[in-house]
Write a protein that holds these residues in place. Sequence first.
Motif, PDB file in Angstrom:
ATOM      1  N   LEU A  22       0.752  -1.293   0.066  1.00  0.00           N
ATOM      2  CA  LEU A  22      -0.047   0.115   0.002  1.00  0.00           C
ATOM      3  C   LEU A  22       0.908   1.258   0.049  1.00  0.00           C
ATOM      4  O   LEU A  22       0.585   2.343  -0.658  1.00  0.00           O
ATOM      5  N   SER A  23       2.073   1.235   0.639  1.00  0.00           N
ATOM      6  CA  SER A  23       2.736   2.473   0.538  1.00  0.00           C
ATOM      7  C   SER A  23       3.658   2.524  -0.617  1.00  0.00           C
ATOM      8  O   SER A  23       3.647   3.685  -1.207  1.00  0.00           O
ATOM      9  N   LEU A  73       0.037   2.578   7.170  1.00  0.00           N
ATOM     10  CA  LEU A  73       0.752   3.003   8.494  1.00  0.00           C
ATOM     11  C   LEU A  73      -0.015   2.122   9.618  1.00  0.00           C
ATOM     12  O   LEU A  73       0.770   1.648  10.607  1.00  0.00           O
ATOM     13  N   LEU A  74      -1.373   2.092   9.626  1.00  0.00           N
ATOM     14  CA  LEU A  74      -1.954   1.352  10.568  1.00  0.00           C
ATOM     15  C   LEU A  74      -1.660  -0.256  10.515  1.00  0.00           C
ATOM     16  O   LEU A  74      -1.236  -0.849  11.596  1.00  0.00           O
ATOM     17  N   LEU A  75      -1.450  -0.804   9.416  1.00  0.00           N
ATOM     18  CA  LEU A  75      -1.252  -2.244   9.342  1.00  0.00           C
ATOM     19  C   LEU A  75       0.173  -2.309   9.686  1.00  0.00           C
ATOM     20  O   LEU A  75       0.529  -3.519  10.366  1.00  0.00           O
ATOM     21  N   SER A  76       1.239  -1.401   9.383  1.00  0.00           N
ATOM     22  CA  SER A  76       2.673  -1.533   9.914  1.00  0.00           C
ATOM     23  C   SER A  76       2.518  -1.639  11.537  1.00  0.00           C
ATOM     24  O   SER A  76       3.296  -2.286  12.228  1.00  0.00           O
ATOM     25  N   LEU A  77       1.806  -0.638  11.985  1.00  0.00           N
ATOM     26  CA  LEU A  77       1.910  -0.583  13.619  1.00  0.00           C
ATOM     27  C   LEU A  77       1.303  -1.779  14.364  1.00  0.00           C
ATOM     28  O   LEU A  77       1.530  -2.193  15.168  1.00  0.00           O
ATOM     29  N   SER A  94       5.659   4.076   5.201  1.00  0.00           N
ATOM     30  CA  SER A  94       4.083   4.489   5.370  1.00  0.00           C
ATOM     31  C   SER A  94       3.986   5.984   5.608  1.00  0.00           C
ATOM     32  O   SER A  94       3.227   6.452   5.126  1.00  0.00           O
ATOM     33  N   ILE A  95       4.827   6.382   6.522  1.00  0.00           N
ATOM     34  CA  ILE A  95       4.729   7.909   6.799  1.00  0.00           C
ATOM     35  C   ILE A  95       5.112   8.716   5.780  1.00  0.00           C
ATOM     36  O   ILE A  95       4.542   9.728   5.517  1.00  0.00           O
ATOM     37  N   LEU A  96       6.221   8.297   5.069  1.00  0.00           N
ATOM     38  CA  LEU A  96       6.777   9.034   3.862  1.00  0.00           C
ATOM     39  C   LEU A  96       5.557   9.128   2.629  1.00  0.00           C
ATOM     40  O   LEU A  96       5.520  10.163   2.130  1.00  0.00           O
TER      41      LEU A  96
END
Length: 111
Positions: A22-23, A73-77, A94-96
């Motif tokens: 997704l990123s 981002l949510l998935l990575s967290l 994801s933040i990038l």
Amino acid sequence: MDTLLSVKLAMMSRSIQLSFFLSALSIIATTWINIAIAQRYLHADGKTRALFGIIEMTYGFQYGVAIAGIAALLLSLIGKSGSQKLRIAAVVISILSVILVFLRMWRLFVL
């Protein structure tokens, strides 16, 4: 070398893999939209360039791409990965991808 890569991919949880996907999708879409904006700016005349902010608003759908970055981002967290480094890399990418949506990258393409 291929077996090492396949072992590392097998160690990653599905949520981390989806986060990376997704990123990447968000970064590619954002870049593609900004290239389209830059091309439109380059083909505009002086008056249109002066009021280009109005034309840029027609590309408001680009902020919808941020949804993919936020989901990444949510998935990575919440993802449980075998490697903490992969999880941190997924969070950073994801933040990038979310930050790039809100930057006006097209101005870099016009320089």
